[in-house]
Design an enzyme around this catalytic site. Structure first.
Site, PDB file in Angstrom:
ATOM      1  N   HIS A 298       7.949 -61.307 -48.279  1.00  0.00           N
ATOM      2  CA  HIS A 298       9.344 -61.412 -48.729  1.00  0.00           C
ATOM      3  C   HIS A 298       9.542 -60.717 -50.079  1.00  0.00           C
ATOM      4  CE1 HIS A 298      13.141 -63.731 -47.828  1.00  0.00           C
ATOM      5  NE2 HIS A 298      13.414 -63.013 -48.892  1.00  0.00           N
TER       6      HIS A 298
ATOM      7  N   HIS B  66       2.091 -54.760 -50.753  1.00  0.00           N
ATOM      8  CA  HIS B  66       1.054 -55.315 -51.645  1.00  0.00           C
ATOM      9  C   HIS B  66       0.145 -56.282 -50.901  1.00  0.00           C
ATOM     10  CE1 HIS B  66       4.374 -58.183 -51.608  1.00  0.00           C
ATOM     11  NE2 HIS B  66       3.481 -59.122 -51.892  1.00  0.00           N
TER      12      HIS B  66
ATOM     13  N   CYS C  93     -10.111 -58.100 -64.430  1.00  0.00           N
ATOM     14  CA  CYS C  93     -10.955 -57.169 -65.198  1.00  0.00           C
ATOM     15  C   CYS C  93     -12.173 -57.877 -65.777  1.00  0.00           C
ATOM     16  CB  CYS C  93     -10.145 -56.498 -66.307  1.00  0.00           C
ATOM     17  SG  CYS C  93      -9.797 -57.571 -67.729  1.00  0.00           S
TER      18      CYS C  93
ATOM     19  N   ARG D 168      -1.227 -54.794 -66.752  1.00  0.00           N
ATOM     20  CA  ARG D 168       0.062 -55.310 -66.287  1.00  0.00           C
ATOM     21  C   ARG D 168       1.239 -54.434 -66.739  1.00  0.00           C
ATOM     22  NH1 ARG D 168       4.086 -56.138 -64.453  1.00  0.00           N
ATOM     23  NH2 ARG D 168       5.097 -58.061 -63.696  1.00  0.00           N
TER      24      ARG D 168
ATOM     25  N   CYS E 109      -1.931 -61.437 -50.015  1.00  0.00           N
ATOM     26  CA  CYS E 109      -0.844 -62.167 -50.687  1.00  0.00           C
ATOM     27  C   CYS E 109      -0.636 -63.554 -50.067  1.00  0.00           C
ATOM     28  CB  CYS E 109       0.461 -61.386 -50.720  1.00  0.00           C
ATOM     29  SG  CYS E 109       1.721 -62.279 -51.671  1.00  0.00           S
TER      30      CYS E 109
ATOM     31  N   ARG F 272       4.774 -63.442 -40.166  1.00  0.00           N
ATOM     32  CA  ARG F 272       4.312 -62.211 -40.800  1.00  0.00           C
ATOM     33  C   ARG F 272       4.333 -61.081 -39.793  1.00  0.00           C
ATOM     34  NH1 ARG F 272       5.265 -63.133 -45.544  1.00  0.00           N
ATOM     35  NH2 ARG F 272       3.748 -62.782 -47.185  1.00  0.00           N
TER      36      ARG F 272
HETATM   37  P1  NAD Z   1       9.927 -65.938 -45.727  1.00  0.00           P
HETATM   38  O1  NAD Z   1      11.168 -65.172 -45.627  1.00  0.00           O
HETATM   39  O2  NAD Z   1       8.839 -65.694 -44.726  1.00  0.00           O
HETATM   40  O3  NAD Z   1      10.221 -67.505 -45.720  1.00  0.00           O
HETATM   41  C1  NAD Z   1      11.246 -68.121 -46.450  1.00  0.00           C
HETATM   42  C2  NAD Z   1      11.613 -69.415 -45.721  1.00  0.00           C
HETATM   43  O4  NAD Z   1      12.505 -70.169 -46.552  1.00  0.00           O
HETATM   44  C3  NAD Z   1      12.322 -69.199 -44.386  1.00  0.00           C
HETATM   45  O5  NAD Z   1      11.734 -69.998 -43.377  1.00  0.00           O
HETATM   46  C4  NAD Z   1      13.755 -69.631 -44.674  1.00  0.00           C
HETATM   47  O6  NAD Z   1      14.395 -70.163 -43.526  1.00  0.00           O
HETATM   48  C5  NAD Z   1      13.526 -70.694 -45.733  1.00  0.00           C
HETATM   49  N1  NAD Z   1      14.683 -70.968 -46.581  1.00  0.00           N
HETATM   50  C6  NAD Z   1      15.537 -70.071 -47.131  1.00  0.00           C
HETATM   51  N2  NAD Z   1      16.465 -70.705 -47.869  1.00  0.00           N
HETATM   52  C7  NAD Z   1      16.187 -72.029 -47.787  1.00  0.00           C
HETATM   53  C8  NAD Z   1      16.792 -73.188 -48.340  1.00  0.00           C
HETATM   54  N3  NAD Z   1      17.867 -73.116 -49.130  1.00  0.00           N
HETATM   55  N4  NAD Z   1      16.235 -74.393 -48.044  1.00  0.00           N
HETATM   56  C9  NAD Z   1      15.142 -74.467 -47.244  1.00  0.00           C
HETATM   57  N5  NAD Z   1      14.540 -73.398 -46.687  1.00  0.00           N
HETATM   58  C10 NAD Z   1      15.058 -72.194 -46.966  1.00  0.00           C
HETATM   59  O7  NAD Z   1       9.348 -65.640 -47.190  1.00  0.00           O
HETATM   60  P2  NAD Z   1       7.827 -65.745 -47.705  1.00  0.00           P
HETATM   61  O8  NAD Z   1       7.110 -64.467 -47.463  1.00  0.00           O
HETATM   62  O9  NAD Z   1       7.268 -67.040 -47.218  1.00  0.00           O
HETATM   63  O10 NAD Z   1       8.079 -65.851 -49.280  1.00  0.00           O
HETATM   64  C11 NAD Z   1       8.677 -67.004 -49.840  1.00  0.00           C
HETATM   65  C12 NAD Z   1       8.945 -66.807 -51.323  1.00  0.00           C
HETATM   66  O11 NAD Z   1       7.716 -66.706 -52.039  1.00  0.00           O
HETATM   67  C13 NAD Z   1       9.701 -65.507 -51.647  1.00  0.00           C
HETATM   68  O12 NAD Z   1      10.578 -65.772 -52.724  1.00  0.00           O
HETATM   69  C14 NAD Z   1       8.585 -64.572 -52.088  1.00  0.00           C
HETATM   70  O13 NAD Z   1       9.070 -63.524 -52.870  1.00  0.00           O
HETATM   71  C15 NAD Z   1       7.705 -65.543 -52.845  1.00  0.00           C
HETATM   72  N6  NAD Z   1       6.293 -65.190 -53.052  1.00  0.00           N
HETATM   73  C16 NAD Z   1       5.746 -65.523 -54.246  1.00  0.00           C
HETATM   74  C17 NAD Z   1       4.395 -65.301 -54.480  1.00  0.00           C
HETATM   75  C18 NAD Z   1       3.770 -65.702 -55.768  1.00  0.00           C
HETATM   76  O14 NAD Z   1       2.657 -65.251 -56.066  1.00  0.00           O
HETATM   77  N7  NAD Z   1       4.419 -66.549 -56.566  1.00  0.00           N
HETATM   78  C19 NAD Z   1       3.622 -64.685 -53.489  1.00  0.00           C
HETATM   79  C20 NAD Z   1       4.233 -64.347 -52.274  1.00  0.00           C
HETATM   80  C21 NAD Z   1       5.581 -64.610 -52.064  1.00  0.00           C
HETATM   81  N1  AHE Z   2       9.073 -58.359 -60.668  1.00  0.00           N
HETATM   82  C1  AHE Z   2       9.570 -59.704 -60.519  1.00  0.00           C
HETATM   83  C2  AHE Z   2       8.421 -60.697 -60.527  1.00  0.00           C
HETATM   84  C3  AHE Z   2       7.911 -60.908 -59.175  1.00  0.00           C
HETATM   85  C4  AHE Z   2       6.766 -61.895 -59.242  1.00  0.00           C
HETATM   86  O1  AHE Z   2       6.837 -62.960 -59.870  1.00  0.00           O
HETATM   87  N2  AHE Z   2       5.704 -61.534 -58.573  1.00  0.00           N
HETATM   88  C5  AHE Z   2       4.574 -62.417 -58.411  1.00  0.00           C
HETATM   89  C6  AHE Z   2       3.896 -62.026 -57.148  1.00  0.00           C
HETATM   90  S1  AHE Z   2       4.947 -62.155 -55.735  1.00  0.00           S
HETATM   91  C7  AHE Z   2       3.920 -61.623 -54.508  1.00  0.00           C
HETATM   92  O2  AHE Z   2       4.576 -61.642 -53.332  1.00  0.00           O
HETATM   93  C8  AHE Z   2       3.552 -62.249 -59.528  1.00  0.00           C
HETATM   94  O3  AHE Z   2       2.381 -61.990 -59.331  1.00  0.00           O
HETATM   95  N3  AHE Z   2       4.007 -62.450 -60.728  1.00  0.00           N
HETATM   96  C9  AHE Z   2       3.174 -62.276 -61.882  1.00  0.00           C
HETATM   97  C10 AHE Z   2       3.396 -60.938 -62.503  1.00  0.00           C
HETATM   98  O4  AHE Z   2       2.695 -60.623 -63.474  1.00  0.00           O
HETATM   99  O5  AHE Z   2       4.266 -60.203 -62.013  1.00  0.00           O
HETATM  100  C11 AHE Z   2      10.504 -60.102 -61.623  1.00  0.00           C
HETATM  101  O6  AHE Z   2      11.212 -61.085 -61.427  1.00  0.00           O
HETATM  102  O7  AHE Z   2      10.518 -59.408 -62.645  1.00  0.00           O
HETATM  103 ZN    ZN Z   3       3.673 -61.121 -51.491  1.00  0.00          ZN
END
Ligand code: NAD
Ligand code: AHE
Ligand code: ZN
Length: 376
Positions: A41, A62, A92, A110, A170, A371
């Protein structure tokens, strides 16, 4: 050399499949042939124009896996033929963040990564007319060949299937790691997962591994109920189909005769919606609830709650790449998959060619895929 890539030419436009130029690896860099890549996503978030760091033209992607083709000067830990997973969070082992042992957020490259460049400040990709193309999250796996810094490659075993373990780049690591590394969930816990997509289902899988007793899944899409149950979800809530607020609903579900306060021990936002993030915090238990933000939110979005929520002992945390140290942890997660400890295959609902990559984004928008994986 030339390679094939799906290029994000502008925000909100479909990716364009084209031949691009790719320069060979410079000092500390590695040329990788990508064999498979998932569509996360976050790729859609950046392509949509919502990412404040989004740059165009760029080669997104990614969540890949592939084979080392050539190592640049100074590379000591990899050789041609090694199987690797690119890491958007490098390791690193030398920067203050890596040495702190308090975070996985390696800071050594970064700044240039965020500018869509290799560590020397230049791009290896360009259009055939010479226009530079930005790298993305240091990985750019929507190209059949890419250049990645050595410190951003996890060497994995040779017998792991690329079209499955790419997801460890990821989604799998983020979801399972959020439970194990960030929340540190204990046996018997009550947990809530908001958003049952490619990340949320891996949080559920992680909660099951950690021994959680009650795993509540929340999604607006009823099709996700069956998906959650496959990986260990014990209860499902569709906020559109309940009376009152989702917070009160979850608090009531988690009450016991001995504990009339109620609330989840842990919650996870896997939606990127800031209102959901607030609900996720507020449905946790007074005194000890921990809520982990995983979803990424658009430029300008902010989270809010009454400070009282924190004063009364709830904690808001965030996690990137599930707190995993990629070069150390990713090969172990690949072993977990190969040993049958975690599942990946059922979550890969669609396999596409690079030419059809835009269909992967359509499937995500329609809520039809968990996915989609592009196989080169
Ligand atoms: P996805 O699209 O596969 O899944 C999202 C899910 O959320 C869907 O099932 C959708 O129906 C549900 N949804 C949407 N709005 C909702 C709501 N208001 N209430 C309840 N459910 C709701 O997405 P994904 O690949 O699983 O990614 C999810 C989130 O995680 C995205 O924001 C993505 O960018 C983020 N992400 C973050 C990291 C990280 O390292 N922090 C890593 C990967 C993805
Ligand atoms: N560029 C975005 C930030 C997005 C973000 O938070 N990315 C996560 C990974 S999401 C993978 O699906 C992350 O690793 N964050 C740590 C970093 O250093 O970016 C924004 O909002 O600016
Ligand atoms: Zn991701």
């Amino acid at each position: 050399m030339r390679t094939r890539a799906a290029v994000a030419v502008a925000a909100g436009k479909p990716l364009e499949i084209m031949e691009v130029n790719l320069e060979g690896p410079k000092f500390g860099e590695v040329l990788v042939e990508i064999k498979a890549t998932g569509i996360c996503h976050t790729d859609e978030f950046t392509l949509s124009g919502a990412d404040p760091e989004g740059l165009f033209p760029a080669i997104l992607g990614h969540e890949g896996a592939g084979v080392v083709v050539e190592c640049g000067p100074g590379v000591t830990t990899l050789k041609p033929g090694d199987h690797v997973i690119p890491l958007y969070t490098p390791e690193c082992r030398e920067c203050p963040s890596c040495l702190s042992q308090k975070t996985n957020l390696c800071t050594s490259i970064r700044a240039t990564q965020g500018q869509g460049m290799m560590p020397d400040g230049t791009s290896r990709f360009s259009m055939l007319d010479g226009t530079p193309i930005h790298h993305y999250m240091g990985c750019s796996t929507f190209a059949q060949h890419t250049v990645v810094p050595e410190i951003a490659l996890a060497k994995i075993r040779d017998d792991a299937p690329f079209d499955k373990v790419c997801y460890i780049g990821c989604g799998v690591t983020t979801g399972i790691g959020a439970v194990i590394n960030t929340a540190k969930v204990e046996i018997g816990a009550k947990a809530v997962v908001f958003g049952l997509g490619g990340i949320g289902l891996n949080v559920i899988q992680g909660l099951k591994l950690a021994g959680a007793d009650m795993i509540i899944g929340v999604d607006l899409n009823n099709d996700k109920k069956e998906w959650g149950e496959r990986f260990g979800m014990t209860h499902f809530v569709n906020p559109k189909e309940i009376e009152g607020s989702v917070v009160q609903h979850i608090v009531n579900m988690t009450k016991t005769p001995a504990d009339q306060i109620g609330g989840a021990d842990y919650s996870f936002d896997c939606t990127g919606n800031v209102k959901v993030m607030r609900d996720a915090l507020e449905c946790t238990h007074r005194g000890w609830g921990v809520s982990v933000v995983i979803g990424v939110a658009p430029a300008g979005a902010e989270i809010s709650t009454r400070p009282f929520q924190l004063v009364t002992g709830r904690q808001w945390k965030g996690t990137a790449f599930g707190g995993a140290r990629g070069r150390t942890d990713v090969p172990k997660i690949v072993d977990w998959y190969m040993d049958g400890k975690i599942q990946i295959d059922p979550m890969i609902t669609h396999t596409l060619s690079l030419e059809d990559i835009n269909k992967g984004f359509d499937l995500m928008h329609e809520g039809k895929s968990i996915r989609a994986v592009v196989v080169y």
